[in-house]
Scaffold this active site. Structure first.
Site, mmCIF file in Angstrom:
data_model
loop_
_atom_site.group_PDB
_atom_site.id
_atom_site.type_symbol
_atom_site.label_atom_id
_atom_site.label_comp_id
_atom_site.label_asym_id
_atom_site.label_seq_id
_atom_site.Cartn_x
_atom_site.Cartn_y
_atom_site.Cartn_z
ATOM 1 N N LYS A 91 0.868 -1.184 0.000
ATOM 2 C CA LYS A 91 0.000 0.000 0.000
ATOM 3 C C LYS A 91 0.903 1.232 0.000
ATOM 4 O O LYS A 91 1.145 1.844 1.036
ATOM 5 C CB LYS A 91 -0.891 -0.006 1.248
ATOM 6 C CG LYS A 91 -2.308 -0.482 0.978
ATOM 7 C CD LYS A 91 -3.152 -0.465 2.222
ATOM 8 C CE LYS A 91 -4.080 0.719 2.271
ATOM 9 N NZ LYS A 91 -5.170 0.702 1.292
HETATM 10 N N1 PPE Z 1 -7.776 -2.157 -2.947
HETATM 11 C C1 PPE Z 1 -7.222 -0.935 -2.793
HETATM 12 C C2 PPE Z 1 -6.523 -0.317 -3.929
HETATM 13 C C3 PPE Z 1 -7.315 -0.302 -1.557
HETATM 14 O O1 PPE Z 1 -6.757 0.889 -1.399
HETATM 15 C C4 PPE Z 1 -8.017 -0.920 -0.498
HETATM 16 C C5 PPE Z 1 -8.154 -0.234 0.819
HETATM 17 C C6 PPE Z 1 -8.583 -2.181 -0.717
HETATM 18 C C7 PPE Z 1 -8.440 -2.780 -1.957
HETATM 19 C C8 PPE Z 1 -9.287 -2.937 0.367
HETATM 20 O O2 PPE Z 1 -8.382 -3.386 1.338
HETATM 21 P P1 PPE Z 1 -8.792 -3.591 2.868
HETATM 22 O O3 PPE Z 1 -9.021 -2.244 3.437
HETATM 23 O O4 PPE Z 1 -7.638 -4.296 3.449
HETATM 24 O O5 PPE Z 1 -10.027 -4.407 2.871
HETATM 25 N N2 PPE Z 1 -8.219 1.170 0.725
HETATM 26 C C9 PPE Z 1 -7.955 1.979 1.898
HETATM 27 C C10 PPE Z 1 -7.764 3.426 1.519
HETATM 28 C C11 PPE Z 1 -9.000 4.181 1.220
HETATM 29 C C12 PPE Z 1 -8.776 5.650 1.056
HETATM 30 O O6 PPE Z 1 -9.488 6.202 0.257
HETATM 31 O O7 PPE Z 1 -7.948 6.265 1.727
HETATM 32 C C13 PPE Z 1 -9.011 1.798 2.973
HETATM 33 O O8 PPE Z 1 -10.109 1.332 2.676
HETATM 34 O O9 PPE Z 1 -8.714 2.117 4.112
#
Ligand code: PPE
Length: 305
Positions: free
Chosen positions: A158
């Protein structure tokens, strides 16, 4: 504007929200050279509980390892600091943003000499795609922007900089009148959304794209998997095509910020109001995060034990 709280954790101490500042020559500000997490704490009958904290801290360390950033704190220290951040701010529920970034002192594209710094902020944040989206589903558009090729940007990390790609797709979708974008991999398979994983339901089975299609290994996605297995709903990881979305019986998104959100349409092909599988997963997910289902107690870290 953000809803503020009192304190932000920075490199081992709490500072007032208004004083949580950095120098304009902070390395990460110029090159996107940071890694971060998004975590949520929910209100439960036993006070605030952080959802799947261990998995988020582990992924933060994995992201840092990929970019060869040496975090000057242990997992235990950052776990404790995250719990403390929720505790000192006296919030019942919040979004939590741990950030590992390169600070002030060196410029240029070799990041290795730059100091590695850590901050943990928390603030109350409503579900990302809105209450109406949670209840009735969001309207999606396949983006003209592709998701990262894993040999250009590692989707498993990330990294702050990789979100420029997400923002391009998000703006394109919003300007075209949609709620959110779906990105395809360079090979043309469905990857994920700007900040969420995606699932389709066809013939009673849930299918979600693999990390090899450029999707983040989502922690909410793995929660959906466990809930689906507990409900006896077949769950598969596999490549899906945009046309699979068009003819899906149901589709939904998952992410920490967004939570579990039904998809109402993709490229103007109607899927409709949330279907039974989406509803069932969503319902158990929201019970689990609030500590209302004992089966998922291992997912919660209570802030006031
Ligand atoms: N894909 C991406 C690209 C992504 O950024 C997230 C989380 C996910 C999938 C889902 O991952 P998880 O949170 O582990 O279920 N995105 C984070 C950032 C959002 C933001 O706008 O800032 C979040 O949901 O915290």
């Amino acid at each position: 504007m953000l809803e503020t709280v009192e304190k932000i954790w920075m490199d081992g101490e709490f500072v007032d929200w208004a004083d949580a500042k950095i120098h304009v020559l902070t390395h990460t500000l110029h090159y996107g050279s940071g890694v971060f997490e998004g975590v949520r704490a929910y209100e439960t009958a036993r006070g605030p509980a952080i959802f799947r904290l261990k998995e988020h801290i582990d992924r933060l360390f994995d992201s840092a390892k990929i970019y060869m950033m040496d975090i000057p704190f242990t997992r235990e220290e950052l776990t404790e600091a995250t719990i403390e951040t929720v505790r000192v701010n006296n919030v019942e529920s919040c979004y939590i943003r741990p950030l590992v970034y390169l600070g002030y002192g060196v410029m240029g594209l070799n990041p290795l000499p730059a100091p590695v710094q850590v901050s943990i902020a928390a603030w109350p944040w409503e579900s990302y795609l809105g209450e109406d989206g949670l209840a009735h589903g969001v309207r999606m558009k396949i983006s003209s922007w592709k998701r990262h090729d894993p040999n250009i940007m590692p989707p498993a990390a990330k990294g702050t900089g990789m979100y420029m790609n997400s923002s391009l797709a998000k703006v394109e979708a919003i300007k075209a009148g949609y709620d959110e974008a779906i990105m395809l991999s360079p090979q043309g398979y469905v990857s994920e959304c700007t900040g969420e994983n995606i699932f389709v339901v066809r013939h009673g089975r849930i299918i979600t794209p693999p990390v090899t299609a450029g999707a983040l290994e989502g922690i909410t996605q793995s929660s959906v998997r466990r809930i689906a297995e507990d409900l006896g709903i077949p769950y598969e990881v596999g490549n899906i095509l945009r046309s699979d979305l068009y003819v899906a019986d149901e589709a939904f998104l998952s992410g920490t910020a967004a939570e579990v959100v039904p998809v109402r349409s993709v490229d103007d092909r109607e899927i409709g109001e949330p279907g039974p599988i989406t509803r069932a997963i969503q319902e158990i997910y929201f019970r689990a995060v609030k500590g209302e289902d004992d089966r998922y107690d291992d997912w919660l870290t209570y802030v006031r034990p």
